[in-house]
Design an enzyme around this catalytic site. Structure first.
Site, PDB file in Angstrom:
ATOM      1  N   ASP A   6       0.871  -1.239  -0.418  1.00 24.18           N
ATOM      2  CA  ASP A   6      -0.111  -0.245  -0.512  1.00 24.18           C
ATOM      3  C   ASP A   6       1.384   1.334  -0.110  1.00 24.18           C
ATOM      4  O   ASP A   6       0.416   2.568   0.465  1.00 24.18           O
ATOM      5  CB  ASP A   6      -0.705  -0.146   1.270  1.00 24.18           C
ATOM      6  CG  ASP A   6      -0.138   0.154   2.587  1.00 24.18           C
ATOM      7  OD1 ASP A   6       0.798  -0.230   2.685  1.00 24.18           O
ATOM      8  OD2 ASP A   6      -0.835   0.713   3.741  1.00 24.18           O
ATOM      9  N   GLU A   7       2.370   1.201  -0.240  1.00 31.63           N
ATOM     10  CA  GLU A   7       3.079   2.203  -0.704  1.00 31.63           C
ATOM     11  C   GLU A   7       3.420   2.586  -2.220  1.00 31.63           C
ATOM     12  O   GLU A   7       3.715   2.163  -2.692  1.00 31.63           O
ATOM     13  CB  GLU A   7       4.297   2.039  -0.240  1.00 31.63           C
ATOM     14  CG  GLU A   7       4.823   3.090  -0.308  1.00 31.63           C
ATOM     15  CD  GLU A   7       6.454   2.520   1.501  1.00 31.63           C
ATOM     16  OE1 GLU A   7       7.464   3.134   1.587  1.00 31.63           O
ATOM     17  OE2 GLU A   7       6.063   1.448   1.641  1.00 31.63           O
TER      18      GLU A   7
END
Length: 197
Positions: free
Chosen positions: A83-84
């Site tokens: 989720d980066e």
């Protein structure tokens, strides 16, 4: 396929390195400014665990769509993995003002819930920002320093953005040294426990 993330269609980590290097060459020549914004979704793991991987994928796809809507070429968004995400902002205006404006609007953009199968999934983000050339002249330095700023943003309660500051580097280095010393102390039986009533 080798240069784009299969889920979101954003440039992936490999492509990011090349595109960021090209952006650095561009601002070096043109006198424009550049900021690198590292974005991490808050509570993504909980949403993924509670609602399943398809819901997690829907959040990532919607996040990518929102990030792309927030930037115009030559600025771009990329997905590092998990989720980066990263945004590389090339601006004619001065930094850090342009980076602060974009970061503020990104926090707002990413705070709106994602609708998945009739349910609203809460979303939020933390952001770390590094500036070229003040915080680094290479892709590696800019990314490492934005990551450190992101760590500080998460530490200070999430849902905020933080700019990299030199003292962060020192604080994190001290913490790593302390952790190493403690591990060594445990391994060599150098710690003694006392009970104080």
């Amino acid at each position: 396929l080798a240069e784009h993330d299969g889920l979101t269609g954003l440039p992936n980590r490999n492509s990011l390195q090349a595109r960021l290097a090209a952006a650095l060459d561009r601002v070096e020549a043109s006198g424009e400014s550049l900021s690198l914004i590292c974005i991490d979704l808050d509570h993504f793991k909980e949403a993924n665990d509670q609602h399943g991987h398809l819901a997690g994928d829907a959040i990532l796809v919607e996040t990518a769509r929102r990030l792309q809507s927030a930037v115009q070429a030559p600025s771009f968004a990329a997905r590092l993995g998990g989720d980066e995400f990263i945004i590389v902002q090339v601006a004619g205006g001065d930094q850090p003002t342009a980076a602060a404006e974009l970061s503020g609007s990104l926090l707002e953009l990413l705070s709106a819930p994602v609708v998945y199968e009739g349910q609203e999934l809460a979303l939020g983000s933390s952001l770390g920002v590094s500036l070229y050339p003040d915080d680094g002249r290479t892709t590696e330095a800019l990314m490492a320093n934005a990551d450190m700023a992101l760590y500080r943003a998460k530490e200070s309660g999430r849902g905020v953005y933080r700019f990299f500051k030199r003292e962060m580097d020192d604080t994190i280095r001290e913490r790593r040294n302390l952790a190493r010393d403690l591990r060594q102390g445990i391994a060599e039986d150098e710690l003694v426990v006392h009970y104080q009533p």
